[in-house]
Design an enzyme around this catalytic site. Sequence first.
Site, PDB file in Angstrom:
ATOM      1  N   ASP A  88       0.828  -1.213   0.000  1.00 37.63           N
ATOM      2  CA  ASP A  88       0.000   0.000   0.000  1.00 37.63           C
ATOM      3  C   ASP A  88       0.864   1.266   0.000  1.00 37.63           C
ATOM      4  O   ASP A  88       1.994   1.261   0.500  1.00 37.63           O
ATOM      5  CB  ASP A  88      -0.911  -0.021   1.237  1.00 37.63           C
ATOM      6  CG  ASP A  88      -2.090   0.930   1.098  1.00 37.63           C
ATOM      7  OD1 ASP A  88      -2.324   1.450  -0.004  1.00 37.63           O
ATOM      8  OD2 ASP A  88      -2.773   1.145   2.114  1.00 37.63           O
ATOM      9  N   GLY A  89       0.301   2.341  -0.563  1.00 41.78           N
ATOM     10  CA  GLY A  89       0.954   3.647  -0.482  1.00 41.78           C
ATOM     11  C   GLY A  89       1.585   4.132  -1.781  1.00 41.78           C
ATOM     12  O   GLY A  89       2.300   5.130  -1.783  1.00 41.78           O
ATOM     13  N   ASN A  90       1.277   3.454  -2.878  1.00 39.68           N
ATOM     14  CA  ASN A  90       1.842   3.901  -4.169  1.00 39.68           C
ATOM     15  C   ASN A  90       1.395   5.325  -4.504  1.00 39.68           C
ATOM     16  O   ASN A  90       2.188   6.146  -4.973  1.00 39.68           O
ATOM     17  CB  ASN A  90       1.375   2.990  -5.309  1.00 39.68           C
ATOM     18  CG  ASN A  90       1.984   1.606  -5.231  1.00 39.68           C
ATOM     19  OD1 ASN A  90       2.877   1.357  -4.425  1.00 39.68           O
ATOM     20  ND2 ASN A  90       1.495   0.695  -6.056  1.00 39.68           N
TER      21      ASN A  90
ATOM     22  N   HIS B 298       2.467   3.566  -9.043  1.00 44.78           N
ATOM     23  CA  HIS B 298       2.220   2.151  -9.359  1.00 44.78           C
ATOM     24  C   HIS B 298       3.398   1.554 -10.133  1.00 44.78           C
ATOM     25  O   HIS B 298       3.763   0.402  -9.939  1.00 44.78           O
ATOM     26  CB  HIS B 298       0.914   2.005 -10.155  1.00 44.78           C
ATOM     27  CG  HIS B 298      -0.308   2.349  -9.356  1.00 44.78           C
ATOM     28  ND1 HIS B 298      -0.526   1.866  -8.090  1.00 44.78           N
ATOM     29  CD2 HIS B 298      -1.386   3.137  -9.637  1.00 44.78           C
ATOM     30  CE1 HIS B 298      -1.679   2.329  -7.618  1.00 44.78           C
ATOM     31  NE2 HIS B 298      -2.211   3.116  -8.533  1.00 44.78           N
TER      32      HIS B 298
ATOM     33  N   TRP C  16     -12.188  -1.985  -7.523  1.00 43.68           N
ATOM     34  CA  TRP C  16     -13.016  -1.630  -8.688  1.00 43.68           C
ATOM     35  C   TRP C  16     -13.675  -0.283  -8.492  1.00 43.68           C
ATOM     36  O   TRP C  16     -14.158   0.330  -9.445  1.00 43.68           O
ATOM     37  CB  TRP C  16     -14.111  -2.686  -8.907  1.00 43.68           C
ATOM     38  CG  TRP C  16     -13.594  -4.018  -9.350  1.00 43.68           C
ATOM     39  CD1 TRP C  16     -13.482  -5.134  -8.572  1.00 43.68           C
ATOM     40  CD2 TRP C  16     -13.133  -4.395 -10.649  1.00 43.68           C
ATOM     41  NE1 TRP C  16     -12.977  -6.189  -9.304  1.00 43.68           N
ATOM     42  CE2 TRP C  16     -12.766  -5.766 -10.586  1.00 43.68           C
ATOM     43  CE3 TRP C  16     -13.003  -3.724 -11.872  1.00 43.68           C
ATOM     44  CZ2 TRP C  16     -12.267  -6.459 -11.682  1.00 43.68           C
ATOM     45  CZ3 TRP C  16     -12.505  -4.421 -12.968  1.00 43.68           C
ATOM     46  CH2 TRP C  16     -12.144  -5.774 -12.874  1.00 43.68           C
TER      47      TRP C  16
ATOM     48  N   LEU D 172      10.076 -20.822  -4.913  1.00 47.01           N
ATOM     49  CA  LEU D 172       9.248 -19.838  -4.198  1.00 47.01           C
ATOM     50  C   LEU D 172       7.843 -19.887  -4.788  1.00 47.01           C
ATOM     51  O   LEU D 172       7.682 -19.828  -6.006  1.00 47.01           O
ATOM     52  CB  LEU D 172       9.808 -18.413  -4.368  1.00 47.01           C
ATOM     53  CG  LEU D 172       8.948 -17.300  -3.759  1.00 47.01           C
ATOM     54  CD1 LEU D 172       9.133 -17.210  -2.238  1.00 47.01           C
ATOM     55  CD2 LEU D 172       9.271 -15.937  -4.371  1.00 47.01           C
TER      56      LEU D 172
ATOM     57  N   SER E  21      -8.137  -4.540   5.319  1.00 48.73           N
ATOM     58  CA  SER E  21      -8.704  -4.303   3.984  1.00 48.73           C
ATOM     59  C   SER E  21      -9.060  -5.597   3.244  1.00 48.73           C
ATOM     60  O   SER E  21      -8.732  -5.761   2.070  1.00 48.73           O
ATOM     61  CB  SER E  21      -7.753  -3.442   3.138  1.00 48.73           C
ATOM     62  OG  SER E  21      -7.531  -2.196   3.749  1.00 48.73           O
TER      63      SER E  21
END
Length: 253
Positions: free
Chosen positions: A29-31, A46, A78, A140, A201
């Site tokens: 989060d936080g872009n 982003h 959305w 991974l 969230s």
Amino acid sequence: MIVPTQTMQANSTNSPIGEVPKHVAIIMDGNGRWAKSRGLPRAEGHRQGTENLRHIIRACVEFGVEILTIYAFSTENWRRPPLEVRLLMTILETVIDRELKELDENGVQIRHLGRLDQIAPILQKKIKYACDFTNHNSRLILNVAFNYGGRDEIVQAVRRIVREGIPEDQITEDLLNRYLYTGGLPDPDLIIRTSGELRVSNFLIWQGAYSEYYATPTYWPDFDKNELRKAIAEYNQRTRRFGKTDEQLDKED
Ligand code: IPE
Ligand code: IPE
Ligand code: MG
């Protein structure tokens, strides 16, 4: 993505950072705020956030994390302006086109968590292809939560259970677990949220029941390997009691 093979072989036993959580999940989060703080458009945030992901995947491999789950697009996202939604879709498409080969070469197995049906058919196809293409890898596991919502995941699981006519007495936590997008995978040990928000969230609300949460004010594009190291170091300070007492835990050691 550049993942040096030698570093990829490092594991938790020779890691200098203590016990490494097997499954790390990140709410990236936080872009937007990162961009705003620099007078840049959100799109640039982003872009930088996507770039950062490459470094964090590499760091996870280096530290010996076995499963990395990333929150890339929520069922609530959305509600954003159509242009931003389109950009986020395009970013995933571009990442698949650009990084798939290298991710595969580095042993990354891609899985998708979320609903495919609301996504454009061409992107659906790419997501499925990326998962199939890397299915044989085991270094991974990279779970990409895209069009993912924890509540929706539970609803979809219950629908399938009902559709399959599973009798009531067979409905257990284990069974429900198997019907989630993460079916067969262990729960996250550590859930990180960047950008200072202290909320979930709708992310892994079932699987995170006993995860350790870690929040940092750092915006996602700035969350580097050292920040990940700090999160893991704090994880190591936590006592995971799972309902037990410290005395019981001492005896188990
Ligand atoms: C996270 O950054 C990326 C997504 C939710 C897709 P944001 O876009 O939420 O950035 P802020 O929270 O507005 O700063
Ligand atoms: C959560 O971030 C979703 C992702 C990181 C993909 P949001 O920025 O959408 O969360 P809220 O709206 O602030 O809770
Ligand atoms: Mg946000």
